[in-house]
Scaffold this active site. Sequence first.
Site, PDB file in Angstrom:
ATOM      1  N   ALA A  82     -26.164 -54.086 -13.550  1.00 55.41           N
ATOM      2  CA  ALA A  82     -26.668 -52.939 -12.779  1.00 55.41           C
ATOM      3  C   ALA A  82     -26.158 -53.024 -11.349  1.00 55.41           C
ATOM      4  CB  ALA A  82     -28.196 -52.928 -12.786  1.00 55.41           C
ATOM      5  N   GLY A  83     -25.661 -51.912 -10.862  1.00 54.94           N
ATOM      6  CA  GLY A  83     -25.153 -51.908  -9.491  1.00 54.94           C
ATOM      7  C   GLY A  83     -25.034 -50.488  -8.981  1.00 54.94           C
ATOM      8  N   TYR A 146     -21.188 -52.757  -0.298  1.00 58.10           N
ATOM      9  CA  TYR A 146     -20.903 -53.015  -1.716  1.00 58.10           C
ATOM     10  C   TYR A 146     -20.040 -54.271  -1.885  1.00 58.10           C
ATOM     11  CZ  TYR A 146     -19.131 -51.916  -6.440  1.00 58.10           C
ATOM     12  OH  TYR A 146     -18.785 -51.959  -7.768  1.00 58.10           O
TER      13      TYR A 146
HETATM   14  P1  NDP Z   1     -23.008 -46.494 -13.663  1.00 56.14           P
HETATM   15  O1  NDP Z   1     -23.379 -45.855 -12.358  1.00 56.14           O
HETATM   16  O2  NDP Z   1     -22.263 -45.722 -14.678  1.00 56.14           O
HETATM   17  O3  NDP Z   1     -24.325 -47.131 -14.347  1.00 56.14           O
HETATM   18  C1  NDP Z   1     -25.163 -47.920 -13.574  1.00 56.14           C
HETATM   19  C2  NDP Z   1     -26.256 -48.497 -14.428  1.00 56.14           C
HETATM   20  O4  NDP Z   1     -27.073 -49.340 -13.592  1.00 56.14           O
HETATM   21  C3  NDP Z   1     -27.187 -47.441 -15.000  1.00 56.14           C
HETATM   22  O5  NDP Z   1     -27.650 -47.857 -16.276  1.00 56.14           O
HETATM   23  C4  NDP Z   1     -28.348 -47.433 -14.014  1.00 56.14           C
HETATM   24  O6  NDP Z   1     -29.575 -47.002 -14.584  1.00 56.14           O
HETATM   25  C5  NDP Z   1     -28.413 -48.912 -13.663  1.00 56.14           C
HETATM   26  N1  NDP Z   1     -29.083 -49.139 -12.392  1.00 56.14           N
HETATM   27  C6  NDP Z   1     -28.752 -48.646 -11.169  1.00 56.14           C
HETATM   28  N2  NDP Z   1     -29.643 -49.057 -10.248  1.00 56.14           N
HETATM   29  C7  NDP Z   1     -30.555 -49.819 -10.913  1.00 56.14           C
HETATM   30  C8  NDP Z   1     -31.743 -50.483 -10.528  1.00 56.14           C
HETATM   31  N3  NDP Z   1     -32.188 -50.484  -9.270  1.00 56.14           N
HETATM   32  N4  NDP Z   1     -32.444 -51.153 -11.481  1.00 56.14           N
HETATM   33  C9  NDP Z   1     -32.018 -51.157 -12.770  1.00 56.14           C
HETATM   34  N5  NDP Z   1     -30.906 -50.551 -13.200  1.00 56.14           N
HETATM   35  C10 NDP Z   1     -30.195 -49.865 -12.284  1.00 56.14           C
HETATM   36  O7  NDP Z   1     -22.215 -47.811 -13.230  1.00 56.14           O
HETATM   37  P2  NDP Z   1     -20.860 -48.439 -13.844  1.00 56.14           P
HETATM   38  O8  NDP Z   1     -20.986 -48.598 -15.299  1.00 56.14           O
HETATM   39  O9  NDP Z   1     -19.707 -47.732 -13.273  1.00 56.14           O
HETATM   40  O10 NDP Z   1     -20.907 -49.877 -13.141  1.00 56.14           O
HETATM   41  C11 NDP Z   1     -21.573 -50.977 -13.737  1.00 56.14           C
HETATM   42  C12 NDP Z   1     -21.351 -52.207 -12.880  1.00 56.14           C
HETATM   43  O11 NDP Z   1     -19.949 -52.459 -12.768  1.00 56.14           O
HETATM   44  C13 NDP Z   1     -21.862 -52.033 -11.441  1.00 56.14           C
HETATM   45  O12 NDP Z   1     -22.396 -53.257 -10.991  1.00 56.14           O
HETATM   46  C14 NDP Z   1     -20.619 -51.704 -10.673  1.00 56.14           C
HETATM   47  O13 NDP Z   1     -20.728 -52.069  -9.329  1.00 56.14           O
HETATM   48  C15 NDP Z   1     -19.580 -52.534 -11.413  1.00 56.14           C
HETATM   49  N6  NDP Z   1     -18.233 -52.057 -11.258  1.00 56.14           N
HETATM   50  C16 NDP Z   1     -17.884 -50.787 -11.664  1.00 56.14           C
HETATM   51  C17 NDP Z   1     -16.589 -50.366 -11.540  1.00 56.14           C
HETATM   52  C18 NDP Z   1     -16.152 -49.025 -11.995  1.00 56.14           C
HETATM   53  O14 NDP Z   1     -14.978 -48.717 -11.766  1.00 56.14           O
HETATM   54  N7  NDP Z   1     -16.974 -48.234 -12.632  1.00 56.14           N
HETATM   55  C19 NDP Z   1     -15.560 -51.229 -10.938  1.00 56.14           C
HETATM   56  C20 NDP Z   1     -16.009 -52.517 -10.565  1.00 56.14           C
HETATM   57  C21 NDP Z   1     -17.307 -52.915 -10.732  1.00 56.14           C
HETATM   58  P3  NDP Z   1     -29.908 -45.407 -14.766  1.00 56.14           P
HETATM   59  O15 NDP Z   1     -29.127 -44.992 -15.993  1.00 56.14           O
HETATM   60  O16 NDP Z   1     -31.382 -45.366 -14.937  1.00 56.14           O
HETATM   61  O17 NDP Z   1     -29.428 -44.726 -13.529  1.00 56.14           O
END
Ligand code: NDP
Length: 237
Positions: A82-83, A146
């Site tokens: 989660a991020g 970030y």
């Molecule tokens: P998304 O925004 O598509 O999904 C994020 C997920 O994290 C969702 O399930 C969301 O829940 C959950 N989430 C967000 N905040 C919280 C919280 N406070 N508590 C619990 N769950 C939470 O993200 P991505 O799939 O793109 O990214 C996933 C990870 O990979 C992240 O850590 C991101 O930083 C990292 N990353 C992503 C990249 C990319 O290109 N996409 C590149 C490099 C790293 P909900 O569905 O309820 O909103």
Amino acid sequence: MKVALVTGGTRGIGAGISKELKEKGYHVIASYVSNVESAQKFEQDTGVQTIQFDVSNFEECETAYKKIIAELGKIDVLIHNAGVTADSTLSRMSQDQWHKVINTNLNSAFYLTQLVLEKMISQKYGRLIYISSVNALKGQRGQANYAATKSALIGFSKSIALEVASKGITSNVVAPGYIDTDMVRAVPEKILEKIIGTIPVGRLGTVDEIAHIVSFLADEKSSFITGSVISANGGMY
Ligand code: NDP
């Protein structure tokens, strides 16, 4: 059956990880925070169990942990995925933008790792996997908050790896480049086109490409890999 908790496991990269681990025979629990609709759809489509809690809130993490332990008895694999982003150049960055990202991406790692570690140590087995980012390694304009959290996860993971190396527990980081998810699709199209132009393979990565690495690290046979950072970024350094 091994139990895996995937935070943010109902959308994007986390959803890909949840599906892959389920296919590999794990009992997967995918967490989410607010998007109930997509979590319910994900659960219906995949059969993966979901749980709602805010990873940036210790009390919610503790309650969720206790619930999982009461039901399943253990967590063998923690995927800290989660991020969030809250982009702004540093001169314009608000306190809220800073703290939101630190709390969600980094403090959560402390909360959840501390919770799962005790049982992992007593069972002499565990896999900790943290999702970082290429921007942790190279920096990114507008992402000081970030990038700070994502590079901190590397130091965190390497330190835990040393603390539990003799206990059958590994701790590793995956650092994805730009992956085709909602987070990246939220980047304005023109900027995204420019970013794709800087990726040597000429495209965004897929969630399956990241899920594959996570599943490799989670495997029992990956027992000699710890304190590592695996990049998957299409050649972008
Ligand atoms: P998304 O925004 O598509 O999904 C994020 C997920 O994290 C969702 O399930 C969301 O829940 C959950 N989430 C967000 N905040 C919280 C919280 N406070 N508590 C619990 N769950 C939470 O993200 P991505 O799939 O793109 O990214 C996933 C990870 O990979 C992240 O850590 C991101 O930083 C990292 N990353 C992503 C990249 C990319 O290109 N996409 C590149 C490099 C790293 P909900 O569905 O309820 O909103």
